[in-house]
Design a protein around this motif. Sequence first.
Motif, PDB file in Angstrom:
ATOM      1  N   MET A 175       0.842  -1.168   0.000  1.00 22.84           N
ATOM      2  CA  MET A 175       0.000   0.000   0.000  1.00 22.84           C
ATOM      3  C   MET A 175       0.890   1.234   0.000  1.00 22.84           C
ATOM      4  O   MET A 175       1.806   1.341   0.801  1.00 22.84           O
ATOM      5  CB  MET A 175      -0.895  -0.027   1.246  1.00 22.84           C
ATOM      6  N   GLY A 176       0.582   2.146  -0.896  1.00 18.85           N
ATOM      7  CA  GLY A 176       1.336   3.384  -0.967  1.00 18.85           C
ATOM      8  C   GLY A 176       0.847   4.407   0.045  1.00 18.85           C
ATOM      9  O   GLY A 176      -0.234   4.263   0.637  1.00 18.85           O
ATOM     10  N   LEU A 177       1.640   5.439   0.241  1.00 20.32           N
ATOM     11  CA  LEU A 177       1.308   6.480   1.211  1.00 20.32           C
ATOM     12  C   LEU A 177      -0.027   7.142   0.891  1.00 20.32           C
ATOM     13  O   LEU A 177      -0.857   7.349   1.782  1.00 20.32           O
ATOM     14  CB  LEU A 177       2.422   7.531   1.264  1.00 20.32           C
ATOM     15  N   ILE A 178      -0.259   7.481  -0.374  1.00 24.47           N
ATOM     16  CA  ILE A 178      -1.499   8.164  -0.740  1.00 24.47           C
ATOM     17  C   ILE A 178      -2.700   7.255  -0.504  1.00 24.47           C
ATOM     18  O   ILE A 178      -3.745   7.701  -0.014  1.00 24.47           O
ATOM     19  CB  ILE A 178      -1.450   8.651  -2.206  1.00 24.47           C
ATOM     20  N   GLN A 179      -2.556   5.976  -0.821  1.00 21.43           N
ATOM     21  CA  GLN A 179      -3.641   5.033  -0.542  1.00 21.43           C
ATOM     22  C   GLN A 179      -3.915   4.978   0.961  1.00 21.43           C
ATOM     23  O   GLN A 179      -5.064   5.001   1.390  1.00 21.43           O
ATOM     24  CB  GLN A 179      -3.291   3.636  -1.058  1.00 21.43           C
ATOM     25  N   PHE A 180      -2.848   4.910   1.745  1.00 23.16           N
ATOM     26  CA  PHE A 180      -3.004   4.890   3.198  1.00 23.16           C
ATOM     27  C   PHE A 180      -3.725   6.138   3.683  1.00 23.16           C
ATOM     28  O   PHE A 180      -4.671   6.057   4.472  1.00 23.16           O
ATOM     29  CB  PHE A 180      -1.643   4.767   3.899  1.00 23.16           C
ATOM     30  N   LEU A 181      -3.296   7.296   3.216  1.00 23.29           N
ATOM     31  CA  LEU A 181      -3.912   8.555   3.653  1.00 23.29           C
ATOM     32  C   LEU A 181      -5.386   8.624   3.260  1.00 23.29           C
ATOM     33  O   LEU A 181      -6.220   9.114   4.032  1.00 23.29           O
ATOM     34  CB  LEU A 181      -3.148   9.747   3.081  1.00 23.29           C
ATOM     35  N   ALA A 182      -5.715   8.134   2.061  1.00 20.85           N
ATOM     36  CA  ALA A 182      -7.109   8.141   1.613  1.00 20.85           C
ATOM     37  C   ALA A 182      -7.955   7.212   2.469  1.00 20.85           C
ATOM     38  O   ALA A 182      -9.058   7.582   2.911  1.00 20.85           O
ATOM     39  CB  ALA A 182      -7.198   7.755   0.141  1.00 20.85           C
ATOM     40  N   LEU A 183      -7.462   6.005   2.719  1.00 20.96           N
ATOM     41  CA  LEU A 183      -8.207   5.065   3.560  1.00 20.96           C
ATOM     42  C   LEU A 183      -8.371   5.610   4.970  1.00 20.96           C
ATOM     43  O   LEU A 183      -9.442   5.502   5.571  1.00 20.96           O
ATOM     44  CB  LEU A 183      -7.505   3.699   3.592  1.00 20.96           C
ATOM     45  N   GLN A 184      -7.315   6.210   5.495  1.00 17.32           N
ATOM     46  CA  GLN A 184      -7.377   6.775   6.848  1.00 17.32           C
ATOM     47  C   GLN A 184      -8.383   7.925   6.906  1.00 17.32           C
ATOM     48  O   GLN A 184      -9.142   8.046   7.866  1.00 17.32           O
ATOM     49  CB  GLN A 184      -5.989   7.240   7.285  1.00 17.32           C
ATOM     50  N   ALA A 185      -8.390   8.772   5.888  1.00  8.22           N
ATOM     51  CA  ALA A 185      -9.348   9.888   5.856  1.00  8.22           C
ATOM     52  C   ALA A 185     -10.777   9.360   5.809  1.00  8.22           C
ATOM     53  O   ALA A 185     -11.658   9.876   6.521  1.00  8.22           O
ATOM     54  CB  ALA A 185      -9.067  10.795   4.655  1.00  8.22           C
ATOM     55  N   LEU A 186     -11.008   8.338   5.010  1.00 11.64           N
ATOM     56  CA  LEU A 186     -12.348   7.751   4.951  1.00 11.64           C
ATOM     57  C   LEU A 186     -12.740   7.171   6.308  1.00 11.64           C
ATOM     58  O   LEU A 186     -13.848   7.388   6.789  1.00 11.64           O
ATOM     59  CB  LEU A 186     -12.416   6.677   3.869  1.00 11.64           C
ATOM     60  N   ASP A 187     -11.822   6.450   6.913  1.00  8.49           N
ATOM     61  CA  ASP A 187     -12.093   5.840   8.215  1.00  8.49           C
ATOM     62  C   ASP A 187     -12.384   6.908   9.268  1.00  8.49           C
ATOM     63  O   ASP A 187     -13.306   6.768  10.069  1.00  8.49           O
ATOM     64  CB  ASP A 187     -10.892   4.976   8.630  1.00  8.49           C
ATOM     65  N   THR A 188     -11.625   7.976   9.250  1.00  4.01           N
ATOM     66  CA  THR A 188     -11.785   9.060  10.222  1.00  4.01           C
ATOM     67  C   THR A 188     -13.122   9.781  10.062  1.00  4.01           C
ATOM     68  O   THR A 188     -13.657  10.297  11.033  1.00  4.01           O
ATOM     69  CB  THR A 188     -10.628  10.074  10.067  1.00  4.01           C
ATOM     70  N   HIS A 189     -13.650   9.796   8.841  1.00  2.00           N
ATOM     71  CA  HIS A 189     -14.895  10.528   8.564  1.00  2.00           C
ATOM     72  C   HIS A 189     -16.088   9.587   8.378  1.00  2.00           C
ATOM     73  O   HIS A 189     -16.947   9.811   7.523  1.00  2.00           O
ATOM     74  CB  HIS A 189     -14.714  11.422   7.336  1.00  2.00           C
ATOM     75  N   GLY A 190     -16.129   8.531   9.157  1.00  2.00           N
ATOM     76  CA  GLY A 190     -17.299   7.660   9.143  1.00  2.00           C
ATOM     77  C   GLY A 190     -17.393   6.720   7.963  1.00  2.00           C
ATOM     78  O   GLY A 190     -18.457   6.167   7.690  1.00  2.00           O
ATOM     79  N   GLY A 191     -16.300   6.545   7.229  1.00  2.00           N
ATOM     80  CA  GLY A 191     -16.284   5.581   6.141  1.00  2.00           C
ATOM     81  C   GLY A 191     -16.693   6.109   4.789  1.00  2.00           C
ATOM     82  O   GLY A 191     -16.681   5.370   3.810  1.00  2.00           O
ATOM     83  N   ARG A 192     -17.026   7.387   4.703  1.00  2.43           N
ATOM     84  CA  ARG A 192     -17.412   7.943   3.400  1.00  2.43           C
ATOM     85  C   ARG A 192     -17.127   9.439   3.340  1.00  2.43           C
ATOM     86  O   ARG A 192     -17.272  10.135   4.338  1.00  2.43           O
ATOM     87  CB  ARG A 192     -18.877   7.677   3.080  1.00  2.43           C
ATOM     88  N   LEU A 193     -16.709   9.869   2.171  1.00  6.13           N
ATOM     89  CA  LEU A 193     -16.455  11.293   1.935  1.00  6.13           C
ATOM     90  C   LEU A 193     -16.745  11.614   0.475  1.00  6.13           C
ATOM     91  O   LEU A 193     -16.439  10.807  -0.407  1.00  6.13           O
ATOM     92  CB  LEU A 193     -14.991  11.640   2.193  1.00  6.13           C
ATOM     93  N   PRO A 194     -17.287  12.799   0.214  1.00  5.30           N
ATOM     94  CA  PRO A 194     -17.355  13.247  -1.176  1.00  5.30           C
ATOM     95  C   PRO A 194     -15.937  13.334  -1.743  1.00  5.30           C
ATOM     96  O   PRO A 194     -14.985  13.642  -1.016  1.00  5.30           O
ATOM     97  CB  PRO A 194     -17.989  14.637  -1.077  1.00  5.30           C
ATOM     98  N   MET A 195     -15.812  13.053  -3.015  1.00  6.30           N
ATOM     99  CA  MET A 195     -14.478  13.048  -3.630  1.00  6.30           C
ATOM    100  C   MET A 195     -13.769  14.384  -3.445  1.00  6.30           C
ATOM    101  O   MET A 195     -12.556  14.406  -3.228  1.00  6.30           O
ATOM    102  CB  MET A 195     -14.590  12.697  -5.120  1.00  6.30           C
ATOM    103  N   THR A 196     -14.496  15.491  -3.484  1.00  4.83           N
ATOM    104  CA  THR A 196     -13.840  16.797  -3.312  1.00  4.83           C
ATOM    105  C   THR A 196     -13.253  16.932  -1.908  1.00  4.83           C
ATOM    106  O   THR A 196     -12.149  17.443  -1.741  1.00  4.83           O
ATOM    107  CB  THR A 196     -14.823  17.954  -3.572  1.00  4.83           C
TER     108      THR A 196
END
Length: 127
Positions: free
Chosen positions: A1-22
């Motif tokens: 897993m790359g850093l950007i993938q990790f950061l994206a997954l972590q952001a989703l997890d932190t925000h209840g599992g879903r975020l608008p793409m923007t």
Amino acid sequence: MGLIQFLALQALDTHGGRLPMTRLTEAVGISKSRLCHIVDGMATLGWVRREPDFDDGRGIQAVLTNLGAGVLVPAVPVYAETMATLAQTPLTGQQRAELRALVDQLAQRAAAPPADRSDAEPARRIA
């Protein structure tokens, strides 16, 4: 897993599992086109899926899947250890000066009104 993938997954997890793409773009700090490419790859792996954003009507949300959450959990300590190691790696005097200049530039840019940010000098990469 790359850093950007990790950061994206972590952001989703932190925000209840879903975020608008923007909002996910803002959370990860990369361009929208780059994020779309990353999300496409993660969707192929089954880590995320795309769903319509019913609040926006036009937008798409990235949604963390159970598989994605399962991949994220063991990655957290690896990421934390890597960041701790990088933080302890000594920088040369020139690298510290370049880093200080870039941080100062970012701080000035962040403090500027939004209208003043568009003509800012593009960031330089540190070698």
